[in-house]
Write a protein that holds these residues in place. Structure first.
Motif, PDB file in Angstrom:
ATOM      1  N   GLY A 103       0.818  -1.204   0.000  1.00 60.68           N
ATOM      2  CA  GLY A 103       0.000   0.000   0.000  1.00 60.68           C
ATOM      3  C   GLY A 103       0.855   1.258   0.000  1.00 60.68           C
ATOM      4  O   GLY A 103       1.961   1.272   0.538  1.00 60.68           O
ATOM      5  N   GLY A 104       0.338   2.327  -0.596  1.00 63.21           N
ATOM      6  CA  GLY A 104       1.070   3.582  -0.672  1.00 63.21           C
ATOM      7  C   GLY A 104       0.746   4.507   0.485  1.00 63.21           C
ATOM      8  O   GLY A 104      -0.306   4.412   1.122  1.00 63.21           O
ATOM      9  N   VAL A 105       1.689   5.418   0.775  1.00 63.29           N
ATOM     10  CA  VAL A 105       1.506   6.422   1.827  1.00 63.29           C
ATOM     11  C   VAL A 105       2.039   7.753   1.312  1.00 63.29           C
ATOM     12  O   VAL A 105       3.092   7.800   0.654  1.00 63.29           O
ATOM     13  CB  VAL A 105       2.261   6.039   3.121  1.00 63.29           C
ATOM     14  CG1 VAL A 105       2.129   7.150   4.176  1.00 63.29           C
ATOM     15  CG2 VAL A 105       1.756   4.720   3.673  1.00 63.29           C
ATOM     16  N   VAL A 106       1.306   8.819   1.602  1.00 57.73           N
ATOM     17  CA  VAL A 106       1.812  10.175   1.402  1.00 57.73           C
ATOM     18  C   VAL A 106       1.931  10.818   2.776  1.00 57.73           C
ATOM     19  O   VAL A 106       0.935  10.919   3.515  1.00 57.73           O
ATOM     20  CB  VAL A 106       0.898  11.016   0.502  1.00 57.73           C
ATOM     21  CG1 VAL A 106       1.401  12.462   0.434  1.00 57.73           C
ATOM     22  CG2 VAL A 106       0.833  10.418  -0.901  1.00 57.73           C
ATOM     23  N   VAL A 107       3.147  11.209   3.132  1.00 54.39           N
ATOM     24  CA  VAL A 107       3.386  11.904   4.394  1.00 54.39           C
ATOM     25  C   VAL A 107       3.350  13.395   4.084  1.00 54.39           C
ATOM     26  O   VAL A 107       4.240  13.918   3.393  1.00 54.39           O
ATOM     27  CB  VAL A 107       4.746  11.509   5.000  1.00 54.39           C
ATOM     28  CG1 VAL A 107       4.945  12.195   6.348  1.00 54.39           C
ATOM     29  CG2 VAL A 107       4.843   9.999   5.137  1.00 54.39           C
ATOM     30  N   TYR A 108       2.320  14.071   4.567  1.00 54.23           N
ATOM     31  CA  TYR A 108       2.103  15.479   4.229  1.00 54.23           C
ATOM     32  C   TYR A 108       2.526  16.394   5.377  1.00 54.23           C
ATOM     33  O   TYR A 108       1.991  16.334   6.477  1.00 54.23           O
ATOM     34  CB  TYR A 108       0.633  15.699   3.860  1.00 54.23           C
ATOM     35  CG  TYR A 108       0.159  17.128   3.992  1.00 54.23           C
ATOM     36  CD1 TYR A 108       0.728  18.152   3.232  1.00 54.23           C
ATOM     37  CD2 TYR A 108      -0.852  17.458   4.895  1.00 54.23           C
ATOM     38  CE1 TYR A 108       0.305  19.468   3.371  1.00 54.23           C
ATOM     39  CE2 TYR A 108      -1.288  18.764   5.033  1.00 54.23           C
ATOM     40  CZ  TYR A 108      -0.701  19.765   4.282  1.00 54.23           C
ATOM     41  OH  TYR A 108      -1.119  21.065   4.429  1.00 54.23           O
ATOM     42  N   HIS A 109       3.529  17.241   5.127  1.00 52.75           N
ATOM     43  CA  HIS A 109       3.983  18.316   6.007  1.00 52.75           C
ATOM     44  C   HIS A 109       4.116  17.844   7.463  1.00 52.75           C
ATOM     45  O   HIS A 109       4.955  17.022   7.771  1.00 52.75           O
ATOM     46  CB  HIS A 109       3.057  19.519   5.879  1.00 52.75           C
ATOM     47  CG  HIS A 109       3.625  20.784   6.459  1.00 52.75           C
ATOM     48  ND1 HIS A 109       4.821  21.311   6.051  1.00 52.75           N
ATOM     49  CD2 HIS A 109       3.157  21.626   7.426  1.00 52.75           C
ATOM     50  CE1 HIS A 109       5.078  22.425   6.726  1.00 52.75           C
ATOM     51  NE2 HIS A 109       4.082  22.636   7.573  1.00 52.75           N
ATOM     52  N   ALA A 110       3.274  18.338   8.365  1.00 49.34           N
ATOM     53  CA  ALA A 110       3.465  18.093   9.799  1.00 49.34           C
ATOM     54  C   ALA A 110       3.139  16.674  10.228  1.00 49.34           C
ATOM     55  O   ALA A 110       3.330  16.333  11.402  1.00 49.34           O
ATOM     56  CB  ALA A 110       2.621  19.084  10.615  1.00 49.34           C
ATOM     57  N   ALA A 111       2.682  15.821   9.302  1.00 54.56           N
ATOM     58  CA  ALA A 111       2.495  14.412   9.676  1.00 54.56           C
ATOM     59  C   ALA A 111       3.816  13.780  10.096  1.00 54.56           C
ATOM     60  O   ALA A 111       3.824  12.766  10.803  1.00 54.56           O
ATOM     61  CB  ALA A 111       1.879  13.631   8.517  1.00 54.56           C
ATOM     62  N   ASP A 112       4.942  14.376   9.677  1.00 53.18           N
ATOM     63  CA  ASP A 112       6.225  13.825  10.103  1.00 53.18           C
ATOM     64  C   ASP A 112       6.608  14.258  11.515  1.00 53.18           C
ATOM     65  O   ASP A 112       7.693  13.941  11.996  1.00 53.18           O
ATOM     66  CB  ASP A 112       7.332  14.171   9.105  1.00 53.18           C
ATOM     67  CG  ASP A 112       7.497  15.670   8.881  1.00 53.18           C
ATOM     68  OD1 ASP A 112       7.074  16.473   9.737  1.00 53.18           O
ATOM     69  OD2 ASP A 112       8.052  16.044   7.822  1.00 53.18           O
ATOM     70  N   ASN A 113       5.708  14.973  12.187  1.00 55.93           N
ATOM     71  CA  ASN A 113       5.884  15.254  13.622  1.00 55.93           C
ATOM     72  C   ASN A 113       5.301  14.135  14.487  1.00 55.93           C
ATOM     73  O   ASN A 113       5.536  14.092  15.697  1.00 55.93           O
ATOM     74  CB  ASN A 113       5.176  16.545  14.014  1.00 55.93           C
ATOM     75  CG  ASN A 113       5.680  17.796  13.331  1.00 55.93           C
ATOM     76  OD1 ASN A 113       5.270  18.886  13.670  1.00 55.93           O
ATOM     77  ND2 ASN A 113       6.547  17.686  12.339  1.00 55.93           N
ATOM     78  N   ALA A 114       4.507  13.257  13.879  1.00 49.07           N
ATOM     79  CA  ALA A 114       3.714  12.290  14.636  1.00 49.07           C
ATOM     80  C   ALA A 114       4.557  11.116  15.157  1.00 49.07           C
ATOM     81  O   ALA A 114       5.625  10.809  14.634  1.00 49.07           O
ATOM     82  CB  ALA A 114       2.582  11.761  13.761  1.00 49.07           C
ATOM     83  N   PHE A 115       4.033  10.467  16.194  1.00 52.45           N
ATOM     84  CA  PHE A 115       4.472   9.161  16.690  1.00 52.45           C
ATOM     85  C   PHE A 115       5.995   9.027  16.844  1.00 52.45           C
ATOM     86  O   PHE A 115       6.622   8.124  16.262  1.00 52.45           O
ATOM     87  CB  PHE A 115       3.966   8.057  15.762  1.00 52.45           C
ATOM     88  CG  PHE A 115       2.498   8.107  15.468  1.00 52.45           C
ATOM     89  CD1 PHE A 115       1.573   8.306  16.490  1.00 52.45           C
ATOM     90  CD2 PHE A 115       2.030   7.980  14.166  1.00 52.45           C
ATOM     91  CE1 PHE A 115       0.207   8.346  16.217  1.00 52.45           C
ATOM     92  CE2 PHE A 115       0.671   8.018  13.882  1.00 52.45           C
ATOM     93  CZ  PHE A 115      -0.244   8.211  14.912  1.00 52.45           C
ATOM     94  N   PRO A 116       6.637   9.893  17.624  1.00 56.25           N
ATOM     95  CA  PRO A 116       8.100   9.814  17.757  1.00 56.25           C
ATOM     96  C   PRO A 116       8.579   8.509  18.388  1.00 56.25           C
ATOM     97  O   PRO A 116       9.740   8.121  18.183  1.00 56.25           O
ATOM     98  CB  PRO A 116       8.435  11.016  18.644  1.00 56.25           C
ATOM     99  CG  PRO A 116       7.174  11.326  19.382  1.00 56.25           C
ATOM    100  CD  PRO A 116       6.065  11.001  18.430  1.00 56.25           C
TER     101      PRO A 116
END
Length: 748
Positions: A103-116
């Motif tokens: 499955g594909g994923v698009v990580v959009y902007h502040a989603a890369d702040n999630a789930f450290p």
């Protein structure tokens, strides 16, 4: 509302898909406004004709997440617009199964702040930031020497400066997402993420952006677009798109939809829109005027103007009470004083001075060898500017005399004599030297540029040829060589903008020049353009503008002149307090102050001017939070009881203005300014020009949660009162007693 540029982006022929690609956007919690970004993201995908989009919204932060169980396996691609509480374990497992299974994923902007703390998620996103991440999260992605490298050193994980336009540079143009895109393109004002960290495994770097140290950046080419492989899944990560304004950029929209298609299918069928990367602005005012002024300018608030040239050698204009007398107009004034029977007192006085001091047969051009700048220290100048609290600098690249402060071949060619600072006088590139020094201090550098030149032989004989063969190539040389952040055009009043060919010149500046995304311009491009066309509106020795959202800037000297005038005495200069109150007043109405200094011909800044700048800097060092990056509040000032003063705003030139009188203790029956207001987010700043004593009533404000005095750490007591909030004021700390004004910060 979907941005209008979508009409451009998706007016393309699409290959018919046998069935729509099912896509899921996940939102519900975010430290950004998912409510205003999910709708345009959904619309972008649907507008391609390729996607059928659903949205899964979680419970609010702190709510019950147990029911959040989207069927990830039913979708080809999941777009993450989420930063918040942990998902239930079953949901996390289903998401991982989706990605591992292809499955594909698009990580959009502040989603890369999630789930450290979720290791697999951090593998999927490649790098992330904030959320307690630090160097233990993994290395940073860098682009150095033509290749991607990983840098693992101590430091933060996640940072950005102010939202500004920036250039996005392709690093892999053979990937399906980027194939066919231009080598670079200007992105609209956005957060430029830097120092992002993570496992950074199986990453293909597609595009980077330079993180400018002048905007608190790293000085590195930071990753903006990249892909990650995880299991059988494909991940597209875009760090662009902070808000709806950033989503409106064509670059975001094209890469987002192409990235989503690739993540879902492994290929891209969308054609690159014909208009993407091509000219954005047409050579016409109705197009040029659509360009927004870059946000850095309205955040900066305070700049330094510098008038310096051959006129700095005689450095003279008669001082006549109540009259402006510009010493930089010396050549024009002496010429008019000599030949014009209707010469005004300043012109006649200048000629009398010249005849007495230098002789009637001494031509102005012979001052050029005396303009030696032998004591010029650009690093000292830059240090003074930085200590003043100014955020940008504008130097006269050439004034109406035509003498260029850089090695301009056009200057000497059309004058038929050495007429630039490298060939005569200083014998050095003073403009380039100062530009480098200013930028080393983290300030933005720009230039004043006069369109016309009083006595240039080509201007006097053939104006169209002057514009075509002298002005236009000289302007382009200045911009290309020194890459200014701001251009203060002037000397435009003899011709309309069409004859100056200003729209064509500005279309080049905004479409093709190396500063097309960052540069700020003013409104002086023809006798028809002030307060109508171009960039920010300009005023000159006036109270500035009021009642408008359009960016504007008031410029003035510390006395009656821009260029250094040796005839001015101490009483002709504004005091440090007067200049601070002027800055505060202008900023409260949404303006900037461009405060001029006039260096001596020997390259020194007059000591009184240096002192005034440092006095302003002393105030801003403590109270800058109430100035930089602020917006006008619903009221720009608070008046005492009595008849309000009458002030003439929105004039272009020389209008009475003495803010210290407006803020002084009022005469009986008259009102005076008790406070100026600025705001930033939920904070209100009340700037007090006079210390009110034991308490102060801020009128027409409610919902105050805390109150402080800038420069003091102790919180202030306050209470609701009739008509506003009453603040209990402390005894002033010794270090704040001598301030020209004091700032109350009210957080709501």
């Amino acid at each position: 509302m979907i941005p209008r540029v979508l009409c451009l982006l998706f007016a393309v022929t699409m290959a018919a898909a046998p069935a729509p690609i099912r896509a899921l956007i996940v939102d519900g919690q975010n430290n950004h406004s998912w409510q205003t970004t999910t709708p345009p993201l959904k619309k972008m995908l649907e507008a391609t004709g390729l996607f059928a989009v659903d949205v899964a919204t979680t419970a609010p932060k702190g709510g019950d997440m147990s029911a959040f169980r989207p069927d990830f396996k039913a979708y080809k691609v999941v777009v993450l617009n989420y930063t918040g509480d942990d998902w239930p374990e079953a949901t996390r497992g289903a998401f991982l199964a989706h990605v591992r299974g292809g499955g594909g994923v698009v990580v959009y902007h502040a989603a890369d702040n999630a789930f450290p703390k979720w290791p697999e998620f951090n593998e999927i996103i490649g790098v992330g930031g904030w959320g307690g991440r630090d160097q233990s999260a993994g290395p940073m992605i860098r682009w150095r020497d033509g290749k991607m490298v990983l840098e693992d050193k101590p430091g933060r994980a996640g940072h950005h400066g102010k939202r500004l336009p920036f250039e996005v540079v392709m690093r892999d143009r053979n990937h399906p997402i980027t194939r066919g895109l231009p080598e670079s393109w200007m992105h609209v004002a956005d957060e430029l993420y830097d120092s992002m960290r993570g496992p950074a495994r199986n990453v293909t770097l597609l595009a980077t952006a330079w993180s400018d140290p002048a905007n608190a950046g790293t000085g590195e080419h930071e990753p903006m677009l990249f892909t990650v492989s995880y299991g059988q899944g494909r991940i597209f990560h875009t760090m662009l798109g902070h808000d709806p304004e950033a989503l409106a950029g064509a670059g975001f929209q094209v890469t987002f939809t192409r990235g989503a298609e690739w993540a879902a299918t492994g290929k891209v069928t969308q054609k690159v829109p014909a208009g993407f990367g091509a000219q954005t602005y047409q050579p016409a005012w109705d197009s040029i005027d659509q360009r927004p002024t870059p946000a850095w300018f309205t955040d900066a608030k305070f700049g330094i103007f510098i008038h310096w040239g051959v006129y700095s050698v005689p450095a003279y204009a008669p001082v006549i009470p109540g009259k402006l007398a510009y010493a930089e107009w010396y050549w024009n004034a002496m010429t008019r004083g000599q030949s014009d029977p209707k010469a005004n007192p300043i012109q006649a006085g200048t000629w009398a001075f010249h005849r007495k001091q230098y002789g009637a047969n001494f031509p102005y051009q012979d001052f050029a060898p005396q303009f030696r700048a032998e004591l010029f220290d650009p690093d000292h100048w830059a240090d003074v500017f930085a200590r003043s609290g100014a955020k940008y600098v504008a130097l006269t690249s050439k004034h109406h005399e035509g003498f260029a402060l850089w090695p301009s071949k056009e200057a000497s060619a059309t004058w038929g004599r050495p007429w630039n600072a490298v060939e005569i006088g200083p014998k050095r590139d003073v403009l380039g030297d100062l530009s480098d020094a200013v930028r080393r201090k983290g300030l933005r550098m720009g230039f004043y540029y006069s369109l016309y030149e009083w006595y240039n032989p080509l201007w006097l004989s053939d104006k169209p040829r002057y514009i075509r063969e002298h002005m236009t190539p000289q302007f382009k040389d200045l911009v290309t060589r020194y890459q200014p952040s701001i251009i203060f055009s002037d000397g435009e009043w003899d011709l309309p903008s069409a004859e100056w060919r200003s729209p064509e010149l500005l279309a080049w500046l905004f479409n093709e020049s190396p500063v097309k995304g960052e540069v700020v311009i003013n409104d002086r491009w023809g006798k028809d353009s002030r307060h109508k066309h171009g960039g920010y509106w300009t005023t000159e020795y006036t109270p500035g503008m009021s009642g408008m959202e359009h960016p504007w800037e008031e410029s003035r000297g510390m006395g009656f002149s821009y260029g250094y005038n040796r005839a001015e005495r101490l009483e002709h200069y504004h005091t440090g307090r007067e200049l601070v109150l002027m800055l505060v007043d202008l900023v409260s109405r949404g303006g900037n102050l461009l405060l001029d200094i006039g260096p001596d011909g020997d390259g020194t800044i007059p000591v009184i001017m240096e002192e005034r700048l440092i006095q302003i800097g002393d105030f801003l060092r403590v109270n800058g939070d109430a100035i930089y990056g602020t917006k006008p509040w619903k009221a720009t000032r608070q008046l005492s009881a009595g008849e309000a003063p009458k002030i003439e705003y929105n004039r272009e030139f020389e209008t009475a203005y003495d803010v210290t009188k407006l803020a002084a203790k009022p005469a009986p029956g008259k009102a005076a300014i008790e406070a100026f207001f600025t705001s930033k987010g939920s904070d209100l700043f009340a700037i007090l020009p006079r210390w009110p004593g034991r308490d102060f009533l801020v009128k027409d404000v409610t919902g105050v949660k805390s109150a402080t005095l800038l420069g003091s750490k102790a919180p202030l007591k306050f209470k609701a009162a009739k008509g506003g909030v009453s603040i209990e004021l402390p005894d002033l700390p010794e270090e704040l007693m001598q301030q020209p004004a004091w700032v109350l910060k009210l957080s709501q």
